[in-house]
Design an enzyme around this catalytic site. Structure first.
Site, PDB file in Angstrom:
ATOM      1  CG  PHE A  88      42.307  14.323   7.161  1.00 41.86           C
ATOM      2  CD1 PHE A  88      42.375  13.269   6.266  1.00 41.86           C
ATOM      3  CD2 PHE A  88      41.983  15.589   6.674  1.00 41.86           C
ATOM      4  CE1 PHE A  88      42.135  13.459   4.907  1.00 41.86           C
ATOM      5  CE2 PHE A  88      41.743  15.799   5.323  1.00 41.86           C
ATOM      6  CZ  PHE A  88      41.815  14.728   4.437  1.00 41.86           C
ATOM      7  N   GLY A  89      45.786  13.704   7.468  1.00 42.42           N
ATOM      8  CA  GLY A  89      46.872  14.435   6.827  1.00 42.42           C
ATOM      9  C   GLY A  89      46.457  14.883   5.441  1.00 42.42           C
ATOM     10  CE1 TYR A  90      45.354  21.036   5.291  1.00 38.67           C
ATOM     11  CE2 TYR A  90      44.591  19.662   7.111  1.00 38.67           C
ATOM     12  CZ  TYR A  90      45.013  20.894   6.625  1.00 38.67           C
ATOM     13  OH  TYR A  90      45.080  21.972   7.471  1.00 38.67           O
ATOM     14  N   GLY A  91      48.311  17.735   3.978  1.00 42.85           N
ATOM     15  CA  GLY A  91      49.454  18.488   3.468  1.00 42.85           C
ATOM     16  C   GLY A  91      50.694  17.631   3.534  1.00 42.85           C
ATOM     17  CD  GLU A 169      50.849  20.752  11.353  1.00 48.74           C
ATOM     18  OE1 GLU A 169      50.758  21.837  10.745  1.00 48.74           O
ATOM     19  OE2 GLU A 169      51.361  19.749  10.845  1.00 48.74           O
TER      20      GLU A 169
END
Length: 347
Positions: A88-91, A169
């Site tokens: 999941f990519g949210y940035g 990350e």
């Protein structure tokens, strides 16, 4: 008599400097350092302040939403399997997935909020001046949503991609699993997904207080190896509008508006003041050393510096640090407004 000779020599150097920098020899251009600095600034640096350092945010296909129809960035077809993993990519992963994937989908997760509460010392800032990037915090209400992109990583590349993301990350983020829902909402279309979040106990956690003005000021002056912090913010805000039209992310959009206001109201004045100070120092140093050619090279070098990524933030920091009382009042937006305008107008 000595002062007259000194003034004459300065005028001669100024004249030689004007010729070397191809400045127009008219009016009182050589009458004082202040006037000469003004002409150099206007010819070589004024346009850099108003110009964009790079084109407005764009997906490589020029339309991120349409590019989702191209579900894979693989050079060859890889058949999905049960051992694939979804990320999941949210940035920044929304517009910058720097790994191979075989499918991607728009969607959201529940029970979290996306907040700029994580310091970035390795991508959008430095250890001396950290930037701010997003992390997720759990909410009391399960109705809260965070929108983003799900990427399907093939079993063949799973370990390689996870190792890459673990490193990317590394500044305080850990993996966890959550349920992903496709967009537009389909009650039958959901699956487990892996994401990276920075929890409040990591060393780069910046705080869990709603401080839009403070965060905006940090982003305003931060840049790192991946570029200016403001680009990260604007890319994310633009991606949300394009991918999820009509959906509101209050924290994100208020922060975007605050940084844009800082840029519009204060950046031109602060950059002009900082650059003029640099030019003045170059000229005064040249007068002392007596080498006009070196002075010309120093001006040209300064102009070249102003083409590099992060140059704005570098000079903004210099200017803000020169105004100690301004830094002491960074907690107050009104104080910033009053002091910046007062300092610039009275300088």
């Amino acid at each position: 008599m000595n002062s007259e000779i000194k003034m004459l020599r300065s005028s001669e150097k100024f004249l030689e400097l004007c010729k070397g920098l191809k400045l127009p020899l008219n009016g009182d251009i050589c009458s004082s350092t202040e006037v000469l600095v003004k002409h150099i600034f206007e010819k070589y640096f004024e346009s850099r302040i108003s110009e964009s350092d790079q084109p407005p945010w764009r997906d490589p296909t020029n339309n991120l939403c349409k590019s989702l129809h191209i579900s894979s960035n693989q050079t060859r077809y890889i058949k999905p399997s049960e051992n694939d993993v979804w990320i999941f990519g949210y940035g920044s992963l929304i517009w910058k997935p720097d790994f191979p994937f075989i499918d991607r989908k728009r969607g959201f997760i529940r029970g979290y909020r996306r907040l700029f509460y994580q310091n970035s010392t390795d991508h959008r800032g430095t250890k001396l001046r950290p930037g701010r990037v997003v992390t997720l915090l759990p909410t009391v209400s399960l109705d809260s949503r965070v929108y983003g992109i799900a990427y399907r990583i093939s079993e063949e590349h799973r370990d390689e991609v996870l190792a890459h993301l673990d490193y990317r990350e590394k500044n305080g983020y850990d993996r966890c699993d959550v349920q992903f829902n496709e967009y537009p909402e389909d009650l039958d279309s959901h699956f487990s997904i892996t994401m990276y979040i920075a929890t409040p106990d990591n060393v780069s956690y910046a705080g869990n207080i709603w401080q839009i003005p403070v965060i905006a000021q940090q982003i305003f002056t931060a840049a790192g190896p991946s570029g200016p912090n403001r680009d990260y913010l604007f890319n994310l805000a633009n991606a949300m509008r394009e991918l999820f039209p009509g959906e509101r992310d209050r924290h994100l959009f208020e922060l975007e508006a605050e940084v844009k206001q800082l840029i519009a109201e204060y950046e031109p004045k602060l950059l002009e003041k900082s650059l003029k100070r640099e030019i003045t120092e170059i000229i005064e140093t040249g007068n002392t050393d007596g080498d006009v050619r070196e002075t010309i090279r120093d001006v040209e070098h300064l102009h070249q510096v102003c083409t590099h990524t992060g140059w704005r933030e570098e000079f903004l920091v210099k200017e803000l640090e020169s105004l100690k009382e301004l830094l002491d009042s960074l907690q107050s937006k009104q104080s910033i407004s009053t002091q910046v305008e007062s300092k610039v107008e009275n300088s």
